[in-house]
Write a protein that holds these residues in place. Sequence first.
Motif, PDB file in Angstrom:
ATOM      1  N   SER A  31      -5.408   4.485 -10.838  1.00  0.00           N
ATOM      2  CA  SER A  31      -4.665   3.227 -10.789  1.00  0.00           C
ATOM      3  C   SER A  31      -4.505   2.594 -12.160  1.00  0.00           C
ATOM      4  CB  SER A  31      -5.368   2.246  -9.844  1.00  0.00           C
ATOM      5  OG  SER A  31      -5.380   2.774  -8.555  1.00  0.00           O
ATOM      6  N   GLY A  32      -4.392   3.383 -13.175  1.00  0.00           N
ATOM      7  CA  GLY A  32      -4.075   2.855 -14.486  1.00  0.00           C
ATOM      8  C   GLY A  32      -5.245   2.237 -15.205  1.00  0.00           C
ATOM      9  N   PHE A  88      -0.734  -3.297 -12.962  1.00  0.00           N
ATOM     10  CA  PHE A  88      -1.668  -2.266 -13.408  1.00  0.00           C
ATOM     11  C   PHE A  88      -1.846  -2.248 -14.920  1.00  0.00           C
ATOM     12  CE2 PHE A  88      -0.372  -0.589  -9.244  1.00  0.00           C
ATOM     13  CZ  PHE A  88      -1.618  -0.410  -8.682  1.00  0.00           C
ATOM     14  N   SER A  93       0.647   2.237 -13.326  1.00  0.00           N
ATOM     15  CA  SER A  93       0.157   3.301 -12.459  1.00  0.00           C
ATOM     16  C   SER A  93       1.362   3.825 -11.699  1.00  0.00           C
ATOM     17  CB  SER A  93      -0.914   2.776 -11.519  1.00  0.00           C
ATOM     18  OG  SER A  93      -1.410   3.835 -10.740  1.00  0.00           O
TER      19      SER A  93
END
Length: 190
Positions: A31-32, A88, A93
């Motif tokens: 998720s980044g 993100f 993301s």
Amino acid sequence: MKTCLIAWKSRGGTAMQGAMRGWWLGLALLSGGALFVPGVARADDWGCQVILCLSNPGGPEQYSECVPPIERLWRALRHGDPFPTCDFGAGGSQGTSASNTFASSGYCREDLLYWGGPEQSELLCRAAGAINVDINNQLFTRVWWDVGGMGTTDTEFYGAGSTQVPYDPTQSATLFLQQMEQDSGLGGGH
């Protein structure tokens, strides 16, 4: 870079809990660069908390840390508020998102459809809505919420290791009606 911070208390050492911690860490990295820091949660990261909790194969409220943000989500959706977003940060993301679709006869799971309304003549859905969580542009979980009008959820998991096959909820009414026709032809008019 803005990061999603979410509180997760340390849990006992069972194999399942260890696997879940690894899964959450992998999801955070996916998720980044989101980080999980024990005891820290920022209110402005509500959307990130929601996405992480909704992506849990065990259900969005399996862990006590998810209960407050998810209960807030249910209240917001019931009042018609927009679905929260997650920033993100730099790089983002790509392909990670969550969206709500309100349930109806045109968007439901086949086993949640039923006849209701006046004279039991309307095809209705037992859930208020479904939230689809995509990771890497692939359906990861679908959470049917307010099932039966009782505030319960039903989570379908489609990520790595899942044996469930994704389906299109827009086709459920057609399948439901076809099954009813077949049943009435075989059983003499149910």
